[in-house]
Design an enzyme around this catalytic site. Structure first.
Site, PDB file in Angstrom:
ATOM      1  N   HIS A  24       0.817  -1.233   0.000  1.00 23.98           N
ATOM      2  CA  HIS A  24       0.000   0.000   0.000  1.00 23.98           C
ATOM      3  C   HIS A  24       0.846   1.277   0.000  1.00 23.98           C
ATOM      4  O   HIS A  24       0.692   2.174   0.815  1.00 23.98           O
ATOM      5  CB  HIS A  24      -1.099   0.012   1.068  1.00 23.98           C
ATOM      6  N   HIS A  78      -5.160  -9.598  14.339  1.00 27.21           N
ATOM      7  CA  HIS A  78      -5.221  -8.356  13.568  1.00 27.21           C
ATOM      8  C   HIS A  78      -6.046  -8.620  12.310  1.00 27.21           C
ATOM      9  O   HIS A  78      -5.787  -9.596  11.600  1.00 27.21           O
ATOM     10  CB  HIS A  78      -3.776  -7.978  13.208  1.00 27.21           C
ATOM     11  N   GLU A  80      -6.287  -6.773   9.555  1.00 25.48           N
ATOM     12  CA  GLU A  80      -5.818  -6.242   8.275  1.00 25.48           C
ATOM     13  C   GLU A  80      -5.641  -7.413   7.292  1.00 25.48           C
ATOM     14  O   GLU A  80      -5.153  -8.488   7.658  1.00 25.48           O
ATOM     15  CB  GLU A  80      -4.502  -5.456   8.449  1.00 25.48           C
ATOM     16  N   ASP A  82      -3.661  -8.478   5.101  1.00 22.83           N
ATOM     17  CA  ASP A  82      -2.432  -9.247   4.887  1.00 22.83           C
ATOM     18  C   ASP A  82      -2.307 -10.393   5.899  1.00 22.83           C
ATOM     19  O   ASP A  82      -1.513 -11.313   5.687  1.00 22.83           O
ATOM     20  CB  ASP A  82      -1.177  -8.356   4.902  1.00 22.83           C
ATOM     21  N   HIS A 145      -1.273  -1.268  15.389  1.00 25.30           N
ATOM     22  CA  HIS A 145      -1.567   0.010  14.780  1.00 25.30           C
ATOM     23  C   HIS A 145      -3.009   0.135  14.274  1.00 25.30           C
ATOM     24  O   HIS A 145      -3.368   1.159  13.674  1.00 25.30           O
ATOM     25  CB  HIS A 145      -0.593   0.256  13.611  1.00 25.30           C
ATOM     26  N   ASP A 164       2.065  -7.155  14.064  1.00 26.01           N
ATOM     27  CA  ASP A 164       2.953  -6.328  13.240  1.00 26.01           C
ATOM     28  C   ASP A 164       4.161  -5.786  14.008  1.00 26.01           C
ATOM     29  O   ASP A 164       5.212  -5.506  13.414  1.00 26.01           O
ATOM     30  CB  ASP A 164       2.181  -5.137  12.656  1.00 26.01           C
ATOM     31  N   TYR A 192      10.200  -0.315   8.642  1.00 30.22           N
ATOM     32  CA  TYR A 192       8.833  -0.740   8.968  1.00 30.22           C
ATOM     33  C   TYR A 192       8.232   0.174  10.028  1.00 30.22           C
ATOM     34  O   TYR A 192       7.096   0.652   9.903  1.00 30.22           O
ATOM     35  CB  TYR A 192       8.861  -2.194   9.473  1.00 30.22           C
ATOM     36  N   HIS A 223       5.429 -10.294  10.315  1.00 32.06           N
ATOM     37  CA  HIS A 223       6.230 -10.108   9.085  1.00 32.06           C
ATOM     38  C   HIS A 223       7.704 -10.304   9.438  1.00 32.06           C
ATOM     39  O   HIS A 223       8.166  -9.824  10.489  1.00 32.06           O
ATOM     40  CB  HIS A 223       6.091  -8.689   8.515  1.00 32.06           C
TER      41      HIS A 223
HETATM   42 FE1  FEO Z   1      -1.183  -4.202   9.907  1.00 33.08          FE
HETATM   43 FE2  FEO Z   1       0.785  -6.552   8.555  1.00 33.08          FE
HETATM   44  O1  FEO Z   1      -0.809  -5.672   8.833  1.00 33.08           O
END
Ligand code: FEO
Length: 395
Positions: A24, A78, A80, A82, A145, A164, A192, A223
């Site tokens: 993104h 989370h 999100e 991903d 976040h 994250d 990051y 990640h």
């Molecule tokens: Fe906030 Fe890796 O997604």
């Protein structure tokens, strides 16, 4: 222990995305990974999933250890996409599974997916679930976040699935901090942090305090690599980044039309460097915004230059400042500079951005008409001295 074994009966089952270069808008030059973890116990538990297109890879990795009918829980730390994107496929493949998440996560998942037939257990900070020999403890970390952000602790292994936090967009065949060069992984963790977490100073500090109180020995983010030998180093780095701690460092950002603003930028740079202070001279048009904000994270002072184009700043400078403003760097000093012709507006527009970011403005916009003459360059040298002073205050 092989490269997927994180602890006794805990295995990484995620997906390494070697080819992603844009997350993104964040330039991921080293790729990324979506980490998911399988805990094998009386209740087999999956911690998080992966991005939607890689759901089959996740299922295949789970089946290296158990058959899909043996999966009991999935923890969603989370929402999100991903990390949750593979949930519809996994939930359809494992209809017996109970999904564990906090209330805000359930509400968010409901917006992304059809969850009507999913079995969901809502948990909150302080809740604990026994899965056999192991237990899961939940720690909500709102706004670090997203509102529903959560971490899950496995106390018997002193292992924190940190979501994250502490992650990096870094594709590697190794899974651990001792499998890769430390300088590279710290660099990626900093990139990051700057691009994802910088604007959440207070929530990140709250989360960091909570993490430290657990004294985890393994940090398994969603990640990049897993921290097991350098936990102190990443916690210490986060302590600095989470308050935008400044180094004795100046950043000079600029764009230019006919080299006038570039000459001003170079003169500022030479003044700072001649004083012995570290300085980064960054052509905005030649540098991705991902790297620009990373350099700003630990800068004491930032000067931003734009020529005047149609009575305002250059579009690339506006784009970089808009991105930086959203990330809310705190405690920075600086000023605007740049050239103009017959109409003013470029440096003044930059100054407005700096004011909105609550910079300690060191001086009024530094300007020159058309091209800098000796008098204008002398003013640049004087202004460079202000950047040096601001950097020396922290060093
Ligand atoms: Fe906030 Fe890796 O997604």
């Amino acid at each position: 222990m092989n490269e997927t074994q994180v602890a006794d009966r805990v295995n990484w089952v995620g997906y390494v995305d070697w080819s992603i270069r844009d997350f993104h808008g964040y330039e991921t030059t080293r790729g990324s990974s979506y980490n998911a973890y399988l805990i094998q116990d009386e209740k087999n538990t999956l911690i998080d999933t992966v991005k939607g297109p890689y759901a089959d890879d996740l299922l295949r990795n789970i089946q290296r250890h158990i058959t899909l009918d043996k999966l009991d829980y999935i923890v969603c730390n989370h929402a999100e996409p991903d990390h949750s994107g593979a949930l519809p496929v996994v939930m359809a493949s494992c209809p017996q599974v109970e999904l564990i998440c906090d209330a805000k996560c359930k509400a968010t998942l409901e917006r992304y997916y059809d969850i009507r037939h999913w079995k969901i257990r809502v948990v909150k900070s302080g809740d604990s679930i026994s899965i056999g020999a192991y237990s899961l403890q939940f720690l909500e970390t709102p706004m670090a976040h997203w509102p529903e952000s959560m971490a899950t602790y496995l106390p018997e292994c002193k292992l924190l699935f940190s979501m994250d936090a502490f992650g990096q967009h870094y594709a590697t065949s190794g899974r651990f901090d001792d499998s890769v060069p430390l300088a590279v992984v710290l660099e990626e963790a900093k990139i990051y942090y700057a691009n994802i977490l910088m604007c959440y100073e207070r929530p990140v500090n709250n989360a960091l305090d909570a993490v430290k109180s657990l004294a985890p020995e393994i940090l398994a983010p969603s990640h990049g690599i897993i921290w097991r030998t350098q936990v102190d180093k990443i916690l210490s780095a986060y302590a600095d980044w989470s308050v935008c701690k400044a180094d004795r460092k100046v950043v000079i950002l600029y764009d230019t039309m006919w080299q006038s603003t570039a000459k001003m930028a170079h003169t500022l740079y030479e003044t700072v460097v001649d004083s012995g202070v570290q300085c980064k001279l960054i052509s905005i048009r030649a540098t991705h915004i991902t790297d620009i904000v990373t350099e700003c994270l630990d800068a004491a002072a930032i000067a931003v230059g734009s020529p005047t184009l149609n009575q305002t700043l250059m579009p690339q400078v506006a784009a970089a400042l808009t991105y930086l403003m959203g990330l809310k760097p705190s405690g920075k000093s600086g000023f605007a500079f740049g050239s103009y012709g017959w109409g003013k507006g470029g440096p003044e527009a930059v100054n407005e951005y700096l004011e909105k970011m609550k910079f300690n403005i060191l001086r009024e916009p530094l300007k020159c008409q058309y091209a800098p003459d000796e008098q204008a360059l002398a003013a640049c040298r004087e202004a460079g001295g202000l950047l040096v002073k601001a950097a020396e205050l922290v060093g």
